[in-house]
Design a protein around this motif. Structure first.
Motif, PDB file in Angstrom:
ATOM      1  N   ILE A 116     -55.156 -20.407 -43.420  1.00  0.00           N
ATOM      2  CA  ILE A 116     -54.266 -21.074 -42.457  1.00  0.00           C
ATOM      3  C   ILE A 116     -53.090 -20.163 -42.114  1.00  0.00           C
ATOM      4  O   ILE A 116     -52.724 -20.010 -40.944  1.00  0.00           O
ATOM      5  N   LYS A 117     -52.515 -19.535 -43.126  1.00  0.00           N
ATOM      6  CA  LYS A 117     -51.374 -18.643 -42.895  1.00  0.00           C
ATOM      7  C   LYS A 117     -51.757 -17.463 -42.005  1.00  0.00           C
ATOM      8  O   LYS A 117     -50.927 -16.940 -41.254  1.00  0.00           O
ATOM      9  N   ALA A 118     -53.031 -17.033 -42.093  1.00  0.00           N
ATOM     10  CA  ALA A 118     -53.484 -15.857 -41.341  1.00  0.00           C
ATOM     11  C   ALA A 118     -53.862 -16.183 -39.895  1.00  0.00           C
ATOM     12  O   ALA A 118     -54.027 -15.269 -39.081  1.00  0.00           O
ATOM     13  N   LEU A 119     -54.017 -17.466 -39.570  1.00  0.00           N
ATOM     14  CA  LEU A 119     -54.433 -17.826 -38.212  1.00  0.00           C
ATOM     15  C   LEU A 119     -53.288 -17.617 -37.218  1.00  0.00           C
ATOM     16  O   LEU A 119     -52.144 -17.973 -37.499  1.00  0.00           O
ATOM     17  N   ARG A 145     -45.473 -20.338 -49.848  1.00  0.00           N
ATOM     18  CA  ARG A 145     -46.681 -21.126 -50.081  1.00  0.00           C
ATOM     19  C   ARG A 145     -46.297 -22.552 -50.485  1.00  0.00           C
ATOM     20  O   ARG A 145     -45.208 -22.783 -51.029  1.00  0.00           O
ATOM     21  N   PRO A 146     -47.180 -23.495 -50.252  1.00  0.00           N
ATOM     22  CA  PRO A 146     -46.915 -24.863 -50.705  1.00  0.00           C
ATOM     23  C   PRO A 146     -47.104 -24.989 -52.221  1.00  0.00           C
ATOM     24  O   PRO A 146     -47.687 -24.119 -52.861  1.00  0.00           O
ATOM     25  N   VAL A 147     -46.606 -26.096 -52.779  1.00  0.00           N
ATOM     26  CA  VAL A 147     -46.670 -26.372 -54.214  1.00  0.00           C
ATOM     27  C   VAL A 147     -47.499 -27.634 -54.429  1.00  0.00           C
ATOM     28  O   VAL A 147     -47.299 -28.645 -53.753  1.00  0.00           O
ATOM     29  N   LEU A 148     -48.429 -27.568 -55.381  1.00  0.00           N
ATOM     30  CA  LEU A 148     -49.256 -28.728 -55.710  1.00  0.00           C
ATOM     31  C   LEU A 148     -48.453 -29.696 -56.571  1.00  0.00           C
ATOM     32  O   LEU A 148     -47.975 -29.335 -57.645  1.00  0.00           O
ATOM     33  N   VAL A 154     -53.531 -28.828 -38.376  1.00  0.00           N
ATOM     34  CA  VAL A 154     -54.285 -28.773 -39.639  1.00  0.00           C
ATOM     35  C   VAL A 154     -55.053 -30.086 -39.745  1.00  0.00           C
ATOM     36  O   VAL A 154     -54.524 -31.107 -40.152  1.00  0.00           O
ATOM     37  N   SER A 155     -56.302 -30.024 -39.356  1.00  0.00           N
ATOM     38  CA  SER A 155     -57.133 -31.218 -39.241  1.00  0.00           C
ATOM     39  C   SER A 155     -58.591 -30.764 -39.245  1.00  0.00           C
ATOM     40  O   SER A 155     -58.891 -29.603 -39.533  1.00  0.00           O
ATOM     41  N   LYS A 156     -59.485 -31.659 -38.878  1.00  0.00           N
ATOM     42  CA  LYS A 156     -60.905 -31.264 -38.788  1.00  0.00           C
ATOM     43  C   LYS A 156     -61.113 -30.138 -37.772  1.00  0.00           C
ATOM     44  O   LYS A 156     -62.129 -29.447 -37.810  1.00  0.00           O
ATOM     45  N   PHE A 157     -60.137 -29.947 -36.899  1.00  0.00           N
ATOM     46  CA  PHE A 157     -60.173 -28.835 -35.948  1.00  0.00           C
ATOM     47  C   PHE A 157     -60.359 -27.487 -36.657  1.00  0.00           C
ATOM     48  O   PHE A 157     -60.969 -26.560 -36.113  1.00  0.00           O
ATOM     49  N   LEU A 158     -59.829 -27.374 -37.874  1.00  0.00           N
ATOM     50  CA  LEU A 158     -59.891 -26.099 -38.604  1.00  0.00           C
ATOM     51  C   LEU A 158     -61.213 -25.866 -39.329  1.00  0.00           C
ATOM     52  O   LEU A 158     -61.534 -24.729 -39.678  1.00  0.00           O
ATOM     53  N   LEU A 159     -61.976 -26.914 -39.574  1.00  0.00           N
ATOM     54  CA  LEU A 159     -63.153 -26.781 -40.437  1.00  0.00           C
ATOM     55  C   LEU A 159     -64.135 -25.703 -39.971  1.00  0.00           C
ATOM     56  O   LEU A 159     -64.648 -24.939 -40.794  1.00  0.00           O
ATOM     57  N   PRO A 160     -64.431 -25.593 -38.672  1.00  0.00           N
ATOM     58  CA  PRO A 160     -65.348 -24.525 -38.254  1.00  0.00           C
ATOM     59  C   PRO A 160     -64.774 -23.113 -38.437  1.00  0.00           C
ATOM     60  O   PRO A 160     -65.526 -22.136 -38.401  1.00  0.00           O
ATOM     61  N   LEU A 191     -61.065 -26.303 -57.720  1.00  0.00           N
ATOM     62  CA  LEU A 191     -60.303 -26.977 -56.675  1.00  0.00           C
ATOM     63  C   LEU A 191     -59.132 -26.110 -56.213  1.00  0.00           C
ATOM     64  O   LEU A 191     -58.911 -25.918 -55.012  1.00  0.00           O
ATOM     65  N   ILE A 192     -58.389 -25.592 -57.167  1.00  0.00           N
ATOM     66  CA  ILE A 192     -57.201 -24.805 -56.833  1.00  0.00           C
ATOM     67  C   ILE A 192     -57.595 -23.495 -56.161  1.00  0.00           C
ATOM     68  O   ILE A 192     -56.941 -23.054 -55.194  1.00  0.00           O
ATOM     69  N   ASP A 193     -58.685 -22.874 -56.614  1.00  0.00           N
ATOM     70  CA  ASP A 193     -59.158 -21.642 -55.979  1.00  0.00           C
ATOM     71  C   ASP A 193     -59.496 -21.891 -54.514  1.00  0.00           C
ATOM     72  O   ASP A 193     -59.122 -21.099 -53.630  1.00  0.00           O
ATOM     73  N   ALA A 194     -60.190 -22.995 -54.246  1.00  0.00           N
ATOM     74  CA  ALA A 194     -60.541 -23.331 -52.857  1.00  0.00           C
ATOM     75  C   ALA A 194     -59.282 -23.610 -52.042  1.00  0.00           C
ATOM     76  O   ALA A 194     -59.153 -23.153 -50.895  1.00  0.00           O
ATOM     77  N   CYS A 195     -58.340 -24.357 -52.610  1.00  0.00           N
ATOM     78  CA  CYS A 195     -57.101 -24.677 -51.899  1.00  0.00           C
ATOM     79  C   CYS A 195     -56.300 -23.414 -51.576  1.00  0.00           C
ATOM     80  O   CYS A 195     -55.780 -23.266 -50.461  1.00  0.00           O
ATOM     81  N   GLU A 196     -56.194 -22.513 -52.550  1.00  0.00           N
ATOM     82  CA  GLU A 196     -55.428 -21.286 -52.321  1.00  0.00           C
ATOM     83  C   GLU A 196     -56.074 -20.440 -51.220  1.00  0.00           C
ATOM     84  O   GLU A 196     -55.380 -19.826 -50.401  1.00  0.00           O
ATOM     85  N   SER A 197     -57.395 -20.416 -51.175  1.00  0.00           N
ATOM     86  CA  SER A 197     -58.094 -19.692 -50.120  1.00  0.00           C
ATOM     87  C   SER A 197     -57.827 -20.338 -48.756  1.00  0.00           C
ATOM     88  O   SER A 197     -57.582 -19.638 -47.765  1.00  0.00           O
ATOM     89  N   ILE A 198     -57.868 -21.663 -48.705  1.00  0.00           N
ATOM     90  CA  ILE A 198     -57.596 -22.385 -47.456  1.00  0.00           C
ATOM     91  C   ILE A 198     -56.172 -22.099 -46.979  1.00  0.00           C
ATOM     92  O   ILE A 198     -55.930 -21.846 -45.789  1.00  0.00           O
ATOM     93  N   ILE A 199     -55.214 -22.101 -47.904  1.00  0.00           N
ATOM     94  CA  ILE A 199     -53.821 -21.807 -47.547  1.00  0.00           C
ATOM     95  C   ILE A 199     -53.710 -20.393 -46.974  1.00  0.00           C
ATOM     96  O   ILE A 199     -53.058 -20.171 -45.946  1.00  0.00           O
ATOM     97  N   ASP A 200     -54.363 -19.431 -47.623  1.00  0.00           N
ATOM     98  CA  ASP A 200     -54.359 -18.054 -47.115  1.00  0.00           C
ATOM     99  C   ASP A 200     -54.908 -17.982 -45.690  1.00  0.00           C
ATOM    100  O   ASP A 200     -54.351 -17.291 -44.827  1.00  0.00           O
TER     101      ASP A 200
END
Length: 394
Positions: A63-66, A356-359, A258-264, A52-61
Motif C-alpha cells: 500500500i505504501k508503495a502504490l 507504519r501502523p501499529v497492531l 483501501v478496500s476491495k479495490f486493492l485486492l487485484p 498473519l503478521i507477515d501477510a499484514c506487513e507485506s500488505i502495508i508495504d
C-alpha cells in the motif's frame, strides 16, 4: 488448533458462564450487544499469528508503495472530500482461517479497509473473556489497557480537548455497533453525535452539549459516506464534500482507497488471486471465484456461486471483483463435538507521524454457515458470532 486451551475452555464452559459473560458486557456498557456474541474465543498458535503478521506487513508495504494517483482512482466522483491525508488513521485486515492444498491451516486475505472497526469494544471483549475464564490471562494480548488507550487517544483526540472531538455516525442508537460507541465514549471521554444533529456556521461545525454549542475540531468518522444517498428524507446542515475547518479521523477517501479495490493489485502467499470483473481472463474458471461488489458492507451483494448469466448482466463491471475461493476449515470444536469456521480481523492504528501502523487488537467472527454472517446460521447453532482470538503455543 491448540488442543490444551480448547479442551480446558470446553471443560469449563457452561451456559451460566455464557450468560455471565454477556451480563458483564451489559453492565460495563449499559447496552445489550445488538449482534451475536460467540460463546467461545478462537485459539490459534503463535506460528499462525506470525503468518498473519507477515501477510499484514507485506500488505502495508505494498500500500505504501502504490502511487497516490492509483489509489485516487477508487474514489467515486460524487464522494470527493477536501483535505485528504497522506495515510489513513486505521487499517483493518480480514483473513479467513483456511486449509491449503497440502492440508495445512493458513490465513487467506478476505478483504481490507482503512476504516475504524470495533476497537474499544474488542479490548473490553478480550478482558471480559479473561474475567470469566481466568486461565486465558496467560495467552492474552500483551498490550496493557493503558497503552492501548494511549494509542487511541493519540490517533482520535490528538492535541485537542476531548470536548471538541466527536464520534460521528448516522442515527447511532440504531446501529448494531452502538455498544462500541459507548465504550469509546467511556475510554476517550468524547461524545457520539448523529450527523443530523451537527450544526454549521460558516466553515465551522458544532454540536449541542448541555444546552450550549461546542465547536467540533476532530471527527472520529463512523459514517459510511456512500450510504448516505440511500437514506430517504435525510436532512443535514453540512455535506461531507464541503471545505470545513475539521480534521477527519480518518478521511472519508480512505474508505474507498483501501478496500476491495486493492485486492487485484496485491500479491502474497496468503492473498487469493483477484481480478476486476471487466478484466477477468478467459483462462480462469468462474466456478473457482466469488463475486464481490467493490463497495458494500457486512457482506451484502456477495455471490458465492456466480454464473456467466449473472456477470454478463452487470453493467458497471469495473465496480466488481472476482476473488478466488478459499476453503474455510471448520477446526474450532464446540461442546457438542461440532466444528465452527472463523475469520480474524487485525486492527491497526496509524499515527500521523509514524512510518507504519501499529497492531492493537484483533476481532474474530465464527460461523457454521457458508458465509461468516450470523444470519446464515441455524438458530440453535453455538460457537457462532463475534469473538476474539488468543494466540498460544507454537
Amino acid at each position: 488448533m491448540i488442543p490444551k486451551y480448547r479442551e480446558q475452555f470446553n471443560q469449563e464452559f457452561s451456559q451460566e458462564k455464557y450468560q455471565q459473560f454477556k451480563e458483564i458486557l451489559k453492565q460495563k456498557s449499559g447496552l445489550e450487544p445488538d449482534f451475536r456474541i460467540s460463546e467461545s474465543p478462537i485459539f490459534l498458535t503463535k506460528g499462525f499469528e506470525h503468518q498473519l503478521i507477515d501477510a499484514c506487513e507485506s500488505i502495508i508495504d505494498q500500500i505504501k508503495a502504490l502511487p497516490s494517483e492509483t489509489l485516487e482512482k477508487a474514489i467515486p466522483e460524487n464522494c470527493k472530500v477536501p483535505n485528504d491525508t497522506k495515510q489513513p488513521h486505521f487499517l483493518t485486515i480480514d483473513f479467513g482461517i483456511c486449509k491449503n492444498d497440502n492440508g495445512d491451516i493458513e490465513p487467506q486475505l478476505i478483504e481490507l479497509q482503512a476504516f475504524p472497526s470495533l476497537y474499544a469494544f474488542q479490548k473490553i471483549f478480550e478482558e471480559t473473556f479473561c474475567e470469566v475464564y481466568p486461565f486465558l490471562h496467560e495467552i492474552r494480548n500483551k498490550m496493557p489497557h493503558e497503552e492501548f488507550k494511549k494509542y487511541l487517544q493519540e490517533v482520535i483526540i490528538g492535541e485537542e480537548n476531548p470536548e471538541n472531538v466527536i464520534l460521528l455516525e448516522i442515527y447511532p442508537e440504531k446501529q448494531k455497533t452502538a455498544i462500541d460507541f459507548v465504550f469509546t465514549e467511556k475510554l476517550l471521554g468524547i461524545k457520539t453525535v448523529c450527523l443530523t444533529k451537527v450544526k454549521k456556521e460558516g466553515r465551522k461545525l458544532y454540536y449541542e452539549n448541555d444546552g450550549k454549542l461546542v465547536e467540533i475540531k476532530r471527527i472520529y468518522n463512523r459514517v459510511i459516506f456512500d450510504e448516505l444517498d440511500r437514506i430517504p428524507d435525510l436532512i443535514t446542515e453540512f455535506d461531507f464534500r464541503e471545505d470545513i475547518d475539521v480534521k477527519w479521523i480518518t478521511h472519508p477517501h480512505w474508505f474507498f482507497k483501501v478496500s476491495k479495490f486493492l485486492l487485484p493489485l496485491l500479491k502474497h502467499q496468503f492473498i487469493p488471486k483477484s481480478y476486476f470483473l471487466h478484466e477477468f481472463p478467459e483462462g480462469e474458471h468462474l466456478e473457482n471465484f466469488v463475486l464481490k461488489p467493490l463497495f458494500s458492507f457486512a457482506g451484502s451483494g456477495v455471490n458465492l456461486n456466480p454464473t456467466e448469466e449473472v456477470t454478463a448482466a452487470i453493467e458497471d463491471k469495473e465496480n466488481y471483483i472476482l476473488q478466488r475461493k478459499v476453503n474455510y476449515e471448520p477446526i474450532f470444536k464446540d461442546i457438542n463435538g461440532e466444528f465452527s469456521k472463523a475469520e480474524i480481523r487485525m486492527l491497526y492504528v496509524w499515527r500521523e507521524n509514524d512510518e507504519r501502523p501499529v497492531l492493537l487488537e484483533n476481532l474474530g467472527r465464527m460461523t457454521k454457515a457458508a458465509m461468516v454472517n450470523v444470519d446464515f446460521n441455524k438458530k440453535d447453532a453455538i460457537w457462532i458470532g463475534s469473538s476474539n482470538a488468543f494466540f498460544g503455543e507454537e
